[in-house]
Design a protein around this motif. Sequence first.
Motif, PDB file in Angstrom:
ATOM      1  N   GLY A   1       0.987  -1.122   0.026  1.00  0.00           N
ATOM      2  CA  GLY A   1      -0.111   0.153   0.105  1.00  0.00           C
ATOM      3  C   GLY A   1       0.946   1.245  -0.167  1.00  0.00           C
ATOM      4  N   GLU A   2       1.046   1.840  -1.138  1.00  0.00           N
ATOM      5  CA  GLU A   2       2.015   2.864  -1.426  1.00  0.00           C
ATOM      6  C   GLU A   2       1.557   3.979  -2.160  1.00  0.00           C
ATOM      7  OE1 GLU A   2       6.389   1.005  -1.282  1.00  0.00           O
ATOM      8  OE2 GLU A   2       5.170   0.277  -2.820  1.00  0.00           O
ATOM      9  N   PHE A   3       1.798   5.287  -1.762  1.00  0.00           N
ATOM     10  CA  PHE A   3       1.853   6.511  -2.426  1.00  0.00           C
ATOM     11  C   PHE A   3       3.130   6.482  -3.628  1.00  0.00           C
ATOM     12  CE2 PHE A   3      -0.183   8.881   1.108  1.00  0.00           C
ATOM     13  CZ  PHE A   3      -1.416   8.879   0.762  1.00  0.00           C
ATOM     14  N   ALA A   4       2.885   6.540  -4.654  1.00  0.00           N
ATOM     15  CA  ALA A   4       3.894   6.547  -5.904  1.00  0.00           C
ATOM     16  C   ALA A   4       3.774   7.710  -6.729  1.00  0.00           C
ATOM     17  CB  ALA A   4       3.414   5.185  -6.901  1.00  0.00           C
ATOM     18  N   ARG A   5       5.135   8.299  -6.620  1.00  0.00           N
ATOM     19  CA  ARG A   5       5.626   9.423  -7.516  1.00  0.00           C
ATOM     20  C   ARG A   5       4.810  10.717  -7.246  1.00  0.00           C
ATOM     21  NH1 ARG A   5       5.920   6.482 -13.402  1.00  0.00           N
ATOM     22  NH2 ARG A   5       6.133   8.774 -14.042  1.00  0.00           N
ATOM     23  N   VAL A   6       5.696  11.889  -7.023  1.00  0.00           N
ATOM     24  CA  VAL A   6       5.214  13.203  -6.576  1.00  0.00           C
ATOM     25  C   VAL A   6       4.480  13.786  -8.089  1.00  0.00           C
ATOM     26  CG1 VAL A   6       6.314  13.276  -4.482  1.00  0.00           C
ATOM     27  CG2 VAL A   6       7.506  13.955  -6.592  1.00  0.00           C
ATOM     28  N   GLU A   7       3.873  13.259  -8.879  1.00  0.00           N
ATOM     29  CA  GLU A   7       3.360  13.554 -10.030  1.00  0.00           C
ATOM     30  C   GLU A   7       1.893  13.765 -10.100  1.00  0.00           C
ATOM     31  OE1 GLU A   7       5.271  11.201 -13.016  1.00  0.00           O
ATOM     32  OE2 GLU A   7       7.079  11.608 -12.353  1.00  0.00           O
ATOM     33  N   GLY A   8       1.365  14.750  -9.517  1.00  0.00           N
ATOM     34  CA  GLY A   8      -0.137  14.916  -9.385  1.00  0.00           C
ATOM     35  C   GLY A   8      -0.595  15.863 -10.129  1.00  0.00           C
ATOM     36  N   GLN A   9      -1.924  16.163 -10.211  1.00  0.00           N
ATOM     37  CA  GLN A   9      -2.678  16.834 -11.201  1.00  0.00           C
ATOM     38  C   GLN A   9      -2.533  18.424 -10.590  1.00  0.00           C
ATOM     39  OE1 GLN A   9      -6.617  15.583 -11.513  1.00  0.00           O
ATOM     40  NE2 GLN A   9      -5.945  13.283 -12.419  1.00  0.00           N
ATOM     41  N   LEU A  10      -2.479  18.631  -9.547  1.00  0.00           N
ATOM     42  CA  LEU A  10      -2.157  19.943  -8.772  1.00  0.00           C
ATOM     43  C   LEU A  10      -0.651  20.443  -8.564  1.00  0.00           C
ATOM     44  CD1 LEU A  10      -5.054  20.159  -6.048  1.00  0.00           C
ATOM     45  CD2 LEU A  10      -5.039  21.288  -8.496  1.00  0.00           C
ATOM     46  N   ASP A  11      -0.045  19.479  -7.978  1.00  0.00           N
ATOM     47  CA  ASP A  11       1.411  19.662  -7.684  1.00  0.00           C
ATOM     48  C   ASP A  11       2.187  18.567  -8.232  1.00  0.00           C
ATOM     49  OD1 ASP A  11       1.418  21.842  -6.278  1.00  0.00           O
ATOM     50  OD2 ASP A  11       1.967  21.258  -4.548  1.00  0.00           O
ATOM     51  N   SER A  12       3.276  18.599  -9.119  1.00  0.00           N
ATOM     52  CA  SER A  12       4.105  17.646  -9.718  1.00  0.00           C
ATOM     53  C   SER A  12       5.443  17.938  -9.925  1.00  0.00           C
ATOM     54  CB  SER A  12       3.089  17.328 -11.254  1.00  0.00           C
ATOM     55  OG  SER A  12       4.126  16.222 -11.860  1.00  0.00           O
ATOM     56  N   PHE A  13       6.309  16.918  -9.559  1.00  0.00           N
ATOM     57  CA  PHE A  13       7.786  17.137 -10.003  1.00  0.00           C
ATOM     58  C   PHE A  13       8.329  15.757 -10.373  1.00  0.00           C
ATOM     59  CE2 PHE A  13      12.100  16.692  -8.273  1.00  0.00           C
ATOM     60  CZ  PHE A  13      12.672  17.928  -8.932  1.00  0.00           C
ATOM     61  N   SER A  14       9.219  15.574 -11.205  1.00  0.00           N
ATOM     62  CA  SER A  14       9.730  14.460 -11.710  1.00  0.00           C
ATOM     63  C   SER A  14      11.432  14.751 -11.562  1.00  0.00           C
ATOM     64  CB  SER A  14       9.695  14.326 -13.285  1.00  0.00           C
ATOM     65  OG  SER A  14       7.963  14.156 -13.394  1.00  0.00           O
ATOM     66  N   PRO A  15      11.947  13.788 -10.776  1.00  0.00           N
ATOM     67  CA  PRO A  15      13.460  13.947 -10.381  1.00  0.00           C
ATOM     68  C   PRO A  15      14.188  13.569 -11.528  1.00  0.00           C
ATOM     69  CG  PRO A  15      12.270  12.731  -8.400  1.00  0.00           C
ATOM     70  CD  PRO A  15      11.245  12.723  -9.575  1.00  0.00           C
ATOM     71  N   LYS A  16      15.376  14.327 -11.731  1.00  0.00           N
ATOM     72  CA  LYS A  16      16.137  14.189 -12.914  1.00  0.00           C
ATOM     73  C   LYS A  16      17.617  14.256 -12.489  1.00  0.00           C
ATOM     74  CE  LYS A  16      16.013  18.945 -14.703  1.00  0.00           C
ATOM     75  NZ  LYS A  16      15.260  19.443 -13.293  1.00  0.00           N
ATOM     76  N   GLU A  17      18.523  13.766 -13.487  1.00  0.00           N
ATOM     77  CA  GLU A  17      19.855  13.619 -12.955  1.00  0.00           C
ATOM     78  C   GLU A  17      20.367  15.310 -12.868  1.00  0.00           C
ATOM     79  OE1 GLU A  17      23.947  12.158 -12.965  1.00  0.00           O
ATOM     80  OE2 GLU A  17      22.065  11.461 -12.868  1.00  0.00           O
TER      81      GLU A  17
END
Length: 279
Positions: free
Chosen positions: A88-104
């Motif tokens: 049971g896990e929240f996955a990835r901080v990529e929502g419709q209101l707030d979103s961020f995709s980590p990168k190098e």
Amino acid sequence: MKKTILLLAFFSFISAPLSAKVIWFADPDQSTKVTNFFKRLDDGNYPQDYCKVKGDHEDVEASTVEVLSDEELGKVWKINKPNNRKRGEFARVEGQLDSFSPKEGDDIYLAWQWKIDTVDKAKIDKEVTVFQWKSASPHNQNYPLNLEYDGELTLNAWGPNYVENKGYHNRRTVLWRKAVPQNEWVSIVIRIKVNKEDFGGLVQFWFNGEQQILENLESKEYQVKVSDDKKTVFHRTNDGRFVYPKWGVYNKRSCQYDVNAYFHNMKLGTSLATVMPKL
């Protein structure tokens, strides 16, 4: 000359707060919809999410999420992972209101307040995963970092395996360990500098507002590099197609527990000051 120095100092002062900011905030006061802040809730319905034998997850209640009111903190997220369910896990901080995709190259601070308990008051004495810095396959590190709990909370680094792309359990080194009672709120901040080079990434850790000493406490085939003051470790923190955070309860050892994980003040920012919870 004096005027120039004063002007430079002024602009330095006013620009500093602008560069340090909160990038992502899962605020249940703003919305209680999971997909407004996260990519999804992984509720344990994947075919590979069986606990003992394939298919035993069928007809088992899926993991759930709700927002409830906590006496201490107000609105908080609650994930319940039922008995005989693996995840049971929240996955990835990529929502419709707030979103961020980590990168190098990103240098970020992940922060949250957290507690855990079991529905039947059972003691958790087998390590369950409660946070993952996860890599998307194909990968050489399934998860470069994670937190596990069995009455003690551990921060773990997992080294890459470039040869076999398996045997991850032998590539774990425990960086930090502390006893944490069930049903007790604690605050966690992890700084991660995202880098695919061996020992090119950076990790720092704060627990209940205090920066923690990090060491290779337990290891087999892999160890991180540690700074002289033992407050920073150097480790490969980027792997696979991309990396992302997951919060909740996970792994086969968690199958025996009907467990709740609670989260508050979940933030991602570019500085410690912007994300540190007020205790």
